[in-house]
Design an enzyme around this catalytic site. Structure first.
Site, mmCIF file in Angstrom:
data_model
loop_
_atom_site.group_PDB
_atom_site.id
_atom_site.type_symbol
_atom_site.label_atom_id
_atom_site.label_comp_id
_atom_site.label_asym_id
_atom_site.label_seq_id
_atom_site.Cartn_x
_atom_site.Cartn_y
_atom_site.Cartn_z
ATOM 1 N N SER A 128 0.833 -1.077 0.286
ATOM 2 C CA SER A 128 -0.454 -0.156 -0.143
ATOM 3 C C SER A 128 0.585 1.725 -0.013
ATOM 4 C CB SER A 128 -0.830 0.140 1.199
ATOM 5 O OG SER A 128 -0.305 -0.357 2.087
ATOM 6 N N ASP A 133 8.151 -3.982 6.122
ATOM 7 C CA ASP A 133 7.262 -4.533 7.551
ATOM 8 C C ASP A 133 7.596 -4.273 8.473
ATOM 9 O OD1 ASP A 133 4.962 -5.526 6.314
ATOM 10 O OD2 ASP A 133 6.303 -7.569 5.650
ATOM 11 N N LYS A 181 9.678 -8.202 5.378
ATOM 12 C CA LYS A 181 8.871 -8.163 4.065
ATOM 13 C C LYS A 181 7.897 -9.501 3.845
ATOM 14 C CE LYS A 181 10.150 -6.536 0.325
ATOM 15 N NZ LYS A 181 8.790 -5.899 0.478
ATOM 16 N N GLY A 217 2.364 -8.997 2.380
ATOM 17 C CA GLY A 217 1.455 -9.149 1.407
ATOM 18 C C GLY A 217 1.244 -10.102 0.809
ATOM 19 N N GLU A 254 9.176 -11.002 -4.687
ATOM 20 C CA GLU A 254 10.371 -9.166 -3.785
ATOM 21 C C GLU A 254 11.299 -9.459 -3.641
ATOM 22 O OE1 GLU A 254 6.433 -7.188 -1.406
ATOM 23 O OE2 GLU A 254 7.678 -8.583 -0.526
HETATM 24 C C1 5RP Z 1 4.825 -7.669 0.348
HETATM 25 C C2 5RP Z 1 5.137 -6.381 1.163
HETATM 26 C C3 5RP Z 1 4.974 -5.456 1.398
HETATM 27 O O1 5RP Z 1 6.050 -4.175 1.292
HETATM 28 C C4 5RP Z 1 4.685 -5.145 3.404
HETATM 29 O O2 5RP Z 1 4.419 -6.024 3.463
HETATM 30 C C5 5RP Z 1 4.720 -3.753 2.837
HETATM 31 O O3 5RP Z 1 3.225 -2.999 2.805
HETATM 32 P P1 5RP Z 1 3.067 -2.101 3.294
HETATM 33 O O4 5RP Z 1 3.426 -0.315 1.936
HETATM 34 O O5 5RP Z 1 1.068 -1.980 2.371
HETATM 35 O O6 5RP Z 1 2.315 -2.036 4.414
HETATM 36 O O7 5RP Z 1 6.184 -6.887 1.073
HETATM 37 O O8 5RP Z 1 4.525 -8.707 0.637
#
Ligand code: 5RP
Length: 234
Positions: A31, A88, A98, A101, A107
């Site tokens: 996000s 995260d 991370k 998501g 990634e």
């Molecule tokens: C997805 C990730 C995201 O980059 C991580 O969860 C951060 O997401 P956000 O910007 O929505 O907090 O690692 O796998």
């Protein structure tokens, strides 16, 4: 827009200063980096920015196509100039958690193939020790409960299968996600990464060690840029 959403937008847009024409750009998931993708689309349309992108998830692929970012397959090019992605958590050594998501495998492959990694985040993500955020681990569907038990033994903490309602979350790669509730105890993330990767059934873990070069962080002081002294960006 909430305060947090406004911070995400600020960080996501500010990170675009690292992108210039001719670059091959890894497009992260989440996000926060969503705002980077939107801004890159705007720069292509309005400022003649010429880039190609490699998305780290099907969701980012869809968004990038919607905003007109030309995409290429990572296998068809010789690496990327930069990846911009969310996180995260990040610690004082620029090590990351991370995978919130569920996109950690793509990634990490994209980060590994990039000459530099820029993380975009709001200031809730800065921690002194990793692990308060449950550590995401991508695992095979085959014998996933056994793998989850093995993870619990190795990490000595509660490990859950990530669910979407009554069903396990399935990643873009057809795998599942285990979340390890370690608490803020991951002071040796490289060693923890290796112990997790030693378990058969683990595909990848969301510890991104020695990958992040810069954190673009939005907080009450505005956007701040933190450069990893051991990173690849001066
Ligand atoms: C997805 C990730 C995201 O980059 C991580 O969860 C951060 O997401 P956000 O910007 O929505 O907090 O690692 O796998």
């Amino acid at each position: 827009m909430t305060d947090v959403e406004a911070l995400k937008k600020e960080a996501g847009i500010a990170a675009c200063k690292y992108v210039s024409s001719g670059m091959k750009v890894g497009l992260g998931t989440g996000s926060t980096v969503k705002y980077t993708v939107l801004e890159l689309g705007r720069m292509i349309a309005e400022e003649n920015l010429e880039i190609v992108g490699v998305p780290t998830s099907l969701a980012t692929e869809e968004l990038a196509l919607q905003v007109g970012i030309p995409l290429v397959k990572l296998s068809e090019i010789d690496g990327l100039d930069i990846v911009i992605d969310g996180a995260d958590e990040y610690d004082p050594n620029f090590q990351l958690i991370k995978g919130g998501g569920a996109a950690l495998l793509r990634e990490k492959i994209v980060a590994q193939e990039s000459k530099a990694m820029i993380v975009v985040a709001d200031d809730r993500k800065r921690v002194s020790a990793l692990g308060a955020f449950p550590l995401p681990i991508e695992i095979t569907p085959f014998a996933h409960q056994s793998t989850i038990r093995a993870l619990g033994r190795v990490l000595d903490c509660r490990v859950n299968c990530r669910m979407a309602g009554d069903n396990p979350v399935i990643t873009d790669n057809g795998n599942m996600i285990a979340d390890a509730h370690c608490g803020p105890t991951l002071h040796q993330p490289k060693e923890t990464e290796q112990r997790i990767l030693n378990i058969a059934g683990v595909v990848q873990v969301g510890l991104f060690n020695d990958m992040c070069d810069v954190v673009v962080l939005a907080g009450s002081n505005g956007v701040e840029t933190f450069v990893n002294p051991n990173g690849r960006i001066p």
